[in-house]
Design an enzyme around this catalytic site. Structure first.
Site, PDB file in Angstrom:
ATOM      1  N   ASN A 218       0.821  -1.210   0.000  1.00 22.29           N
ATOM      2  CA  ASN A 218       0.000   0.000   0.000  1.00 22.29           C
ATOM      3  C   ASN A 218       0.853   1.257   0.000  1.00 22.29           C
ATOM      4  OD1 ASN A 218      -2.433  -1.290  -0.157  1.00 22.29           O
ATOM      5  ND2 ASN A 218      -2.984  -1.032   1.986  1.00 22.29           N
ATOM      6  N   GLY A 267      -7.933   7.863  -1.120  1.00 20.08           N
ATOM      7  CA  GLY A 267      -8.629   7.904   0.158  1.00 20.08           C
ATOM      8  C   GLY A 267      -8.961   6.488   0.562  1.00 20.08           C
ATOM      9  N   CYS A 270      -7.844   2.065   3.682  1.00 21.39           N
ATOM     10  CA  CYS A 270      -6.581   1.315   3.697  1.00 21.39           C
ATOM     11  C   CYS A 270      -5.360   2.198   3.491  1.00 21.39           C
ATOM     12  CB  CYS A 270      -6.623   0.215   2.638  1.00 21.39           C
ATOM     13  SG  CYS A 270      -7.727  -1.148   3.043  1.00 21.39           S
ATOM     14  N   LYS A 273      -4.663   5.157   6.094  1.00 19.89           N
ATOM     15  CA  LYS A 273      -4.454   4.581   7.424  1.00 19.89           C
ATOM     16  C   LYS A 273      -3.159   3.773   7.490  1.00 19.89           C
ATOM     17  CE  LYS A 273      -6.748   0.792   8.337  1.00 19.89           C
ATOM     18  NZ  LYS A 273      -5.758  -0.269   8.645  1.00 19.89           N
TER      19      LYS A 273
END
Length: 443
Positions: A218, A267, A270, A273
Site C-alpha cells: 500500500n 482515500g 486502507c 491509514k
C-alpha cells in the site's frame, strides 16, 4: 487437521473483509461460521443482506446462506468448538490519539477465542497490523488456550480491492503465508487449494515479513499516486499534459502504467491509514528516518484536495460564497459506497464551510455520506445535482459520470464550467458543447 473436505472454517469479524472472506470460503465448499457481535449487522447477514456495497457479493452471500454452508453467530465459544481454521478479520482503525493502528479488536478476538480452544486449531490473522503483532498474538494463544501448543498462529494478509473483492478472494494474484510449521503451511495450502491449483503463486515466509507485505504494498501504491500528482502540479505550471506524461513513463516496464492516474488523490480505509500506521510503527522501532518520505506522500495527497478548491475559486471569478456547486461523487472510489477519508466528500464539506451551496450525487454512497455530513444537500440524479449549478466538479470516477452527454448536461446548469478531478472525462466533447473544463495536470 481434517482433510479439506472436512475442514470447518470460522471467520471472526464480519465487516467488509470478513463477510467477503466468509462468503467466498463457503463458495469453495467449506462449512463456514461467521462471528459478528454487532446484532444489527449479524441479523442482516443472516438474511443474506449486506450492510455495504460490493459488486457480486450480495448474490454470493444469499446463495451461500441458503445452501446452509454459511451461517452467523455471536458466540465465540461456538466458533472454537466448530472450527478447525479460524480467520481473524476484525478492523484495525487508526488510533484516536495518533497515527498508529488500534489493535483493540484484534487482541480481543484472539484472547476471547484462545480461552475456548481445547484441541488442535490454526488461527489465521488477515487483519492489517503493525509488524511484531503476530509474535505477541502467538504468545497469547499458547499461554491462554487450554490446548497450549496445539494451537498455532499463521499470518495471511488480505489484498482486497474494493469493487473487486470477490474476484480477489477467489482468484488472488498471490497468497502470502507467514507460518512457523509445516503443518500450518499444509493446512493453508489445503484451504486455498482451488486458487493454488489454478496457478496462484504462494510466498511462504515468517511472521514479520507477512505482516509487512500489505503495508509495504500500500505504501508503494500510495507513492506512485502521489508521485504522479506531484508531476501534475508541475504540468499545471508548465502547460505539460500529465496523462501523456504518465503514458510515456508507464511504457518503462520497471515503472508500469497502473496507479499513475493523476487527480484528486487517494482515500479509503486502507492506503491513508496504512501509511500513517507504518510510519508510526517505524518510529516505535527507532527507524523513523527510513519512512520519512511517506510523510511527504501523505502531504502531497492531502494537498490535492486544497488544489481543486483553489481551481474552483479561480473558475468562479475568485469568489466562492453564495455560488452553487455540484459534486459528482461521494465514495472514495467507484464501485464502492465507502466514504472513509473520501477526497470528494472532504472537498464538498470544505466548500460548504466556505459558504458554497453544495449538492452531492453518488451512484451508491449517498446514504453513508448523508449520515456523516447531514448539512450537505444531496440529489438522486445527476441532473438534479447539477440544476442551476455555477460549477460542476467530477470527483469520483464512476462510469455513469463518464457517460454523461455534455450537451444535455449543459441545458440544466447555470454555468458550463467543469472541473475534472479524475482526469477521465472527454475534454474535447465538453469543449465542443460549450463548456470550460479544467483538469488536474492537463492543459
Amino acid at each position: 487437521m481434517p482433510t479439506v473436505e472436512h475442514v470447518k472454517i470460522t471467520v471472526i469479524g464480519c465487516g467488509y473483509l470478513g463477510a467477503t472472506h466468509a462468503a467466498c470460503m463457503a463458495a469453495l465448499g467449506f462449512e463456514v461460521l461467521g462471528i459478528e457481535i454487532d446484532p444489527t449487522r449479524r441479523s442482516a447477514l443472516e438474511r443474506g443482506v449486506l450492510p455495504f456495497f460490493e459488486p457480486g457479493l450480495p448474490e454470493l452471500l444469499v446463495e451461500q446462506v441458503e445452501s446452509g454452508r454459511l451461517r452467523f453467530s455471536a458466540d465465540i465459544a461456538e466458533a472454537a468448538a466448530f472450527g478447525d481454521v479460524h480467520f481473524v478479520c476484525v478492523g484495525t482503525p487508526q488510533r484516536a490519539d495518533g497515527h498508529g493502528a488500534d489493535l483493540t479488536y484484534v487482541e480481543a478476538a484472539v484472547t476471547s477465542l484462545a480461552a475456548h480452544l481445547t484441541g488442535p486449531a490454526l488461527v489465521v490473522g488477515k487483519s492489517t497490523v503493525p509488524v511484531g503483532t503476530a509474535e505477541r498474538l502467538q504468545e497469547i494463544l499458547q499461554s491462554q488456550s487450554p490446548a497450549g501448543d496445539q494451537v498455532e498462529l499463521a499470518w495471511n494478509p488480505e489484498f482486497l480491492r474494493e469493487g473487486f473483492a470477490v474476484k480477489d478472494t477467489l482468484e488472488p494474484d498471490r497468497l502470502v503465508f507467514g507460518v512457523r510449521s509445516e503443518r500450518a503451511e499444509a493446512t493453508l495450502r489445503e484451504v486455498y487449494s482451488t486458487a493454488i491449483d489454478g496457478g496462484c503463486p504462494v510466498v511462504v515466509t515468517d511472521f514479520p515479513t507477512a505482516e509487512l507485505v500489505k503495508v509495504a504494498a500500500n505504501s508503494f501504491l500510495a507513492t506512485k499516486i502521489s508521485f504522479i500528482n506531484a508531476m501534475a502540479e508541475l504540468c499545471d505550471v508548465t502547460g505539460a499534459n500529465v496523462v501523456t506524461l504518465a503514458d510515456a513513463i508507464g511504457y518503462d516496464e520497471r515503472i508500469g502504467r497502473k496507479f499513475l492516474n493523476a487527480g484528486l488523490g487517494f482515500g479509503g480505509g486502507c492506503l491513508p491509514k496504512d501509511i500513517r500506521a507504518f510510519t508510526a510503527r517505524a518510529e516505535e522501532l527507532g527507524v523513523k528516518d527510513a519512512l520519512r518520505f511517506l510523510h511527504e506522500i501523505d502531504r502531497i495527497n492531502l494537498r490535492r484536495r486544497k488544489r481543486v478548491i483553489k481551481i474552483a475559486r479561480k473558475e468562479l471569478g475568485g469568489r466562492l460564497p453564495g455560488k452553487r456547486i455540484a459534486i459528482l461523487g461521494a465514495a472514495f472510489k467507484p464501485n464502492s459506497d465507502d466514504i472513509r477519508d473520501s477526497p470528494a466528500l472532504e472537498v464538498a464539506h470544505t466548500l460548504h464551510e466556505l459558504g458554497v451551496h453544495v449538492t452531492v450525487h453518488d451512484v451508491e454512497a449517498i446514504e453513508p455520506a448523508r449520515t456523516k455530513y447531514p448539512d450537505l444537500s444531496y440529489a438522486d440524479t445527476i441532473e438534479e445535482a447539477c440544476a442551476e449549478a455555477d460549477l460542476v466538479m467530477h470527483l469520483t470516477e464512476w462510469l455513469e459520470y463518464r457517460a454523461v452527454d455534455p450537451a444535455k448536461l449543459g441545458e440544466v446548469v447555470a454555468g458550463k464550467r467543469m472541473i475534472d478531478g479524475r482526469n477521465c472525462l472527454d475534454i474535447d466533447a465538453y469543449r465542443e458543447a460549450g463548456w470550460t473544463i479544467r483538469s488536474l495536470g492537463r492543459p
